[in-house]
Design a protein around this motif. Structure first.
Motif, mmCIF file in Angstrom:
data_model
loop_
_atom_site.group_PDB
_atom_site.id
_atom_site.type_symbol
_atom_site.label_atom_id
_atom_site.label_comp_id
_atom_site.label_asym_id
_atom_site.label_seq_id
_atom_site.Cartn_x
_atom_site.Cartn_y
_atom_site.Cartn_z
ATOM 1 N N MET A 1 0.842 -1.195 0.000
ATOM 2 C CA MET A 1 0.000 0.000 0.000
ATOM 3 C C MET A 1 0.875 1.242 0.000
ATOM 4 O O MET A 1 1.901 1.295 0.669
ATOM 5 N N ARG A 2 0.450 2.213 -0.761
ATOM 6 C CA ARG A 2 1.159 3.485 -0.776
ATOM 7 C C ARG A 2 0.377 4.478 0.074
ATOM 8 O O ARG A 2 -0.854 4.556 -0.007
ATOM 9 N N LEU A 3 1.080 5.230 0.904
ATOM 10 C CA LEU A 3 0.452 6.209 1.789
ATOM 11 C C LEU A 3 1.043 7.584 1.492
ATOM 12 O O LEU A 3 2.248 7.795 1.616
ATOM 13 N N LEU A 4 0.188 8.525 1.102
ATOM 14 C CA LEU A 4 0.622 9.872 0.754
ATOM 15 C C LEU A 4 0.116 10.864 1.796
ATOM 16 O O LEU A 4 -1.099 10.955 2.039
ATOM 17 N N LEU A 5 1.032 11.590 2.432
ATOM 18 C CA LEU A 5 0.678 12.637 3.388
ATOM 19 C C LEU A 5 0.889 13.975 2.686
ATOM 20 O O LEU A 5 2.023 14.365 2.402
ATOM 21 N N ILE A 6 -0.205 14.667 2.393
ATOM 22 C CA ILE A 6 -0.194 15.829 1.500
ATOM 23 C C ILE A 6 -0.612 17.095 2.232
ATOM 24 O O ILE A 6 -1.581 17.097 2.993
ATOM 25 N N ARG A 7 0.117 18.179 1.975
ATOM 26 C CA ARG A 7 -0.308 19.469 2.500
ATOM 27 C C ARG A 7 -1.189 20.170 1.464
ATOM 28 O O ARG A 7 -1.010 19.986 0.256
ATOM 29 N N HIS A 8 -2.118 20.976 1.925
ATOM 30 C CA HIS A 8 -3.044 21.699 1.054
ATOM 31 C C HIS A 8 -2.331 22.728 0.181
ATOM 32 O O HIS A 8 -1.167 23.062 0.381
ATOM 33 N N GLY A 9 -3.064 23.302 -0.767
ATOM 34 C CA GLY A 9 -2.538 24.346 -1.630
ATOM 35 C C GLY A 9 -2.424 25.684 -0.917
ATOM 36 O O GLY A 9 -2.888 25.863 0.206
ATOM 37 N N HIS A 51 -8.707 5.352 -1.054
ATOM 38 C CA HIS A 51 -9.265 6.003 0.122
ATOM 39 C C HIS A 51 -8.626 7.373 0.285
ATOM 40 O O HIS A 51 -7.406 7.517 0.154
ATOM 41 N N LEU A 52 -9.461 8.367 0.560
ATOM 42 C CA LEU A 52 -8.990 9.742 0.642
ATOM 43 C C LEU A 52 -9.538 10.385 1.914
ATOM 44 O O LEU A 52 -10.754 10.424 2.137
ATOM 45 N N PHE A 53 -8.628 10.889 2.757
ATOM 46 C CA PHE A 53 -9.007 11.559 3.995
ATOM 47 C C PHE A 53 -8.499 13.001 3.952
ATOM 48 O O PHE A 53 -7.438 13.270 3.398
ATOM 49 N N SER A 54 -9.269 13.909 4.560
ATOM 50 C CA SER A 54 -8.789 15.282 4.634
ATOM 51 C C SER A 54 -9.319 15.951 5.889
ATOM 52 O O SER A 54 -10.319 15.530 6.477
ATOM 53 N N SER A 55 -8.640 17.010 6.270
ATOM 54 C CA SER A 55 -9.163 17.915 7.282
ATOM 55 C C SER A 55 -10.488 18.458 6.766
ATOM 56 O O SER A 55 -10.719 18.528 5.564
ATOM 57 N N ASP A 56 -11.365 18.858 7.695
ATOM 58 C CA ASP A 56 -12.646 19.406 7.257
ATOM 59 C C ASP A 56 -12.568 20.886 6.895
ATOM 60 O O ASP A 56 -13.575 21.484 6.516
ATOM 61 N N ALA A 157 -4.551 8.461 0.517
ATOM 62 C CA ALA A 157 -4.048 9.830 0.589
ATOM 63 C C ALA A 157 -4.674 10.555 1.774
ATOM 64 O O ALA A 157 -5.871 10.431 2.025
ATOM 65 N N VAL A 158 -3.836 11.309 2.485
ATOM 66 C CA VAL A 158 -4.286 12.109 3.623
ATOM 67 C C VAL A 158 -3.884 13.552 3.340
ATOM 68 O O VAL A 158 -2.699 13.851 3.189
ATOM 69 N N VAL A 159 -4.863 14.449 3.251
ATOM 70 C CA VAL A 159 -4.590 15.854 2.953
ATOM 71 C C VAL A 159 -4.890 16.683 4.196
ATOM 72 O O VAL A 159 -6.014 16.683 4.695
ATOM 73 N N ALA A 160 -3.880 17.378 4.693
ATOM 74 C CA ALA A 160 -4.061 18.141 5.922
ATOM 75 C C ALA A 160 -3.157 19.368 5.926
ATOM 76 O O ALA A 160 -2.995 20.035 4.906
ATOM 77 N N HIS A 161 -2.509 19.637 7.062
ATOM 78 C CA HIS A 161 -1.789 20.887 7.277
ATOM 79 C C HIS A 161 -0.381 20.603 7.806
ATOM 80 O O HIS A 161 -0.117 19.548 8.381
ATOM 81 N N GLY A 162 0.514 21.588 7.640
ATOM 82 C CA GLY A 162 1.926 21.381 7.925
ATOM 83 C C GLY A 162 2.262 20.854 9.305
ATOM 84 O O GLY A 162 3.001 19.878 9.451
ATOM 85 N N TRP A 202 6.425 20.756 4.894
ATOM 86 C CA TRP A 202 5.687 20.526 3.663
ATOM 87 C C TRP A 202 5.485 21.827 2.897
ATOM 88 O O TRP A 202 4.979 22.815 3.445
ATOM 89 N N SER A 203 5.838 21.859 1.630
ATOM 90 C CA SER A 203 5.460 22.978 0.774
ATOM 91 C C SER A 203 3.974 22.842 0.447
ATOM 92 O O SER A 203 3.376 21.789 0.672
ATOM 93 N N ASN A 204 3.381 23.894 -0.102
ATOM 94 C CA ASN A 204 1.987 23.784 -0.516
ATOM 95 C C ASN A 204 1.840 22.691 -1.559
ATOM 96 O O ASN A 204 2.512 22.727 -2.601
ATOM 97 N N THR A 205 1.011 21.712 -1.291
ATOM 98 C CA THR A 205 0.753 20.493 -2.074
ATOM 99 C C THR A 205 1.966 19.565 -2.151
ATOM 100 O O THR A 205 1.950 18.594 -2.906
ATOM 101 N N GLY A 206 3.007 19.841 -1.373
ATOM 102 C CA GLY A 206 4.107 18.886 -1.268
ATOM 103 C C GLY A 206 3.623 17.657 -0.500
ATOM 104 O O GLY A 206 2.717 17.748 0.329
ATOM 105 N N TYR A 207 4.211 16.491 -0.776
ATOM 106 C CA TYR A 207 3.727 15.292 -0.090
ATOM 107 C C TYR A 207 4.859 14.344 0.290
ATOM 108 O O TYR A 207 5.904 14.280 -0.352
ATOM 109 N N LEU A 208 4.618 13.621 1.383
ATOM 110 C CA LEU A 208 5.502 12.565 1.852
ATOM 111 C C LEU A 208 4.982 11.261 1.273
ATOM 112 O O LEU A 208 3.824 10.896 1.474
ATOM 113 N N ASP A 209 5.828 10.575 0.519
ATOM 114 C CA ASP A 209 5.443 9.359 -0.198
ATOM 115 C C ASP A 209 5.972 8.144 0.564
ATOM 116 O O ASP A 209 7.190 7.955 0.687
ATOM 117 N N LEU A 210 5.067 7.332 1.089
ATOM 118 C CA LEU A 210 5.435 6.173 1.903
ATOM 119 C C LEU A 210 4.881 4.896 1.286
ATOM 120 O O LEU A 210 3.813 4.907 0.671
#
Length: 377
Positions: A1-9, A51-56, A157-162, A202-210
């Motif tokens: 499984m690939r897990l991406l931790l992504i910061r917002h734009g 599966h996609l998770f994000s902050s509200d 993918a998990v999209v959240a904040h720095g 994390w830069s804006n939309t930068g992501y950690l690829d696991l």
């Protein structure tokens, strides 16, 4: 499984230099372009998000939706969670970054808090322990089961904040220790003082690829890094993973070697408008005790703060890129598409000229500076 931790734009408050943790800051026009670039890049790279998770908060949700909508087979929905919100800056929400006092060793943030702590209505910044509890709860409630069930060629993918992403990453790292290796691309890019615990922000939309995969060795055996998975250098970074609470540092930043210092080196989200939802205190029953098992799994760090999708992307001139994005605005593309749908006349030359013009705009966008280096929130 690939897990991406992504910061917002990018947000309007990133640009303005204002503290915005739980403030629902809007994306800029440039931030929307970043999110769309990210979605297209992942889809074109063959990343299949199941599966996609994000902050509200909207800055994270809109970024997550750009990822979802770009998928060939989109997940049914983006799961939004308050658990993934940014650190609550309390009475600092909506305020400009503070300059460091000329005398003393205190940061501008700390000096401001100390001077106003006894004022009526003062609200403290959310504690490190509270954020650690939130991310541990998220891992147990949403990630652990997926790590065991999701197919190898599928991504979460998990999209959240720095700041909250930093805590989420350290919680994941401690769960997998010592079964953690680093890919060759990360090893080659490591700078002096590199630490897996405290990555660069994390830069804006930068992501950690696991990558999460099953270990070849049995669960009771001690793992050692293999040449194919990475090098022994990465284990030096994880061998002494701290179990102590994360230190509280100026501006909610991380220790030296992780995120830049200074009021504008990181971008604590700036408030577009005051938050209307007060983050509730976490119920004690939500605390993960004990953590769910991730036996027989190992973790591979494939990329840190990946920004391949942002190459050659620059802001539109005249400050337009930094303005709040209006989803009702007509884009250049939509204008030309309308022209192409009109019935062709005997003199079809004009339509061809419009079409060439569209391709020109796409190939040579009006550009300004590349502002993809905001490191916070």
């Amino acid at each position: 499984m690939r897990l991406l931790l992504i910061r917002h734009g990018e947000t309007v408050d990133n640009v303005a230099g204002i503290y915005a943790g739980i403030t629902d800051s809007a994306l800029t026009n440039h931030g929307v372009l970043q999110a769309n670039r990210l979605g297209s890049h992942l889809a074109d790279s063959g990343v299949r998000v199941s599966h996609l998770f994000s902050s509200d908060l909207q800055r994270a949700f809109i970024t997550a939706e750009a990822v979802r909508e770009a998928q060939l087979q989109s997940p049914a929905e983006t799961t939004t969670l308050q658990l993934l919100r940014e650190q609550d800056f309390g009475s600092l929400e909506g305020k400009k970054f503070f300059e460091r006092p000329r005398e003393g060793n205190k940061t501008g943030k700390d000096a401001h808090l100390e001077a106003r702590r006894n004022e009526p209505g003062f609200v403290e910044v959310e504690s490190i322990e509270s954020m650690r509890t939130r991310v541990e709860t998220f891992i147990d409630a949403h990630l652990v089961q997926l790590m065991h069930e999701i197919e190898e060629d599928t991504s979460v993918a998990v999209v959240a904040h720095g700041i909250i992403l930093g805590h989420l990453w350290r919680a994941i790292l401690k769960r997998f220790h010592p079964f953690v290796t680093v890919g060759p691309d990360v090893v080659q890019s490591k700078a002096p003082g590199f630490s897996l615990e405290y990555l660069s922000g994390w830069s804006n939309t930068g992501y950690l690829d696991l990558e999460v995969k099953r270990r070849a060795a049995s669960s009771h055996e001690t793992s050692k890094p293999g040449v194919n998975a990475g090098t022994s250098a990465e284990m030096a970074s994880t061998a002494q993973i701290s179990t102590a609470p994360d230190p509280i540092l100026p501006n909610g930043m991380e220790p030296s070697g992780s995120m830049p210092r200074g009021p504008f080196a990181s971008s604590p989200l700036l408030p577009h408008k005051p938050a209307t939802i007060v983050q509730p205190a976490l119920d004690a029953s939500l605390a993960p005790s004990p953590p769910r098992s991730i036996e027989e799994l190992q973790l591979v760090v494939k990329a840190v703060n990946s920004k391949e999708h942002l190459k050659h992307l620059r802001k539109t001139r005249g400050g337009i890129g930094s303005l709040k994005h209006d989803s009702n605005q007509k884009t250049v593309d939509s204008f030309f598409k309308k022209r192409q749908l009109e019935p062709k006349s005997e003199n079809d030359g004009r339509a061809q000229i419009w079409y060439v013009g569209l391709n020109f705009f796409r190939a040579f966008p009006l550009a300004d500076d590349d502002t993809t280096n905001s490191q916070d929130l």
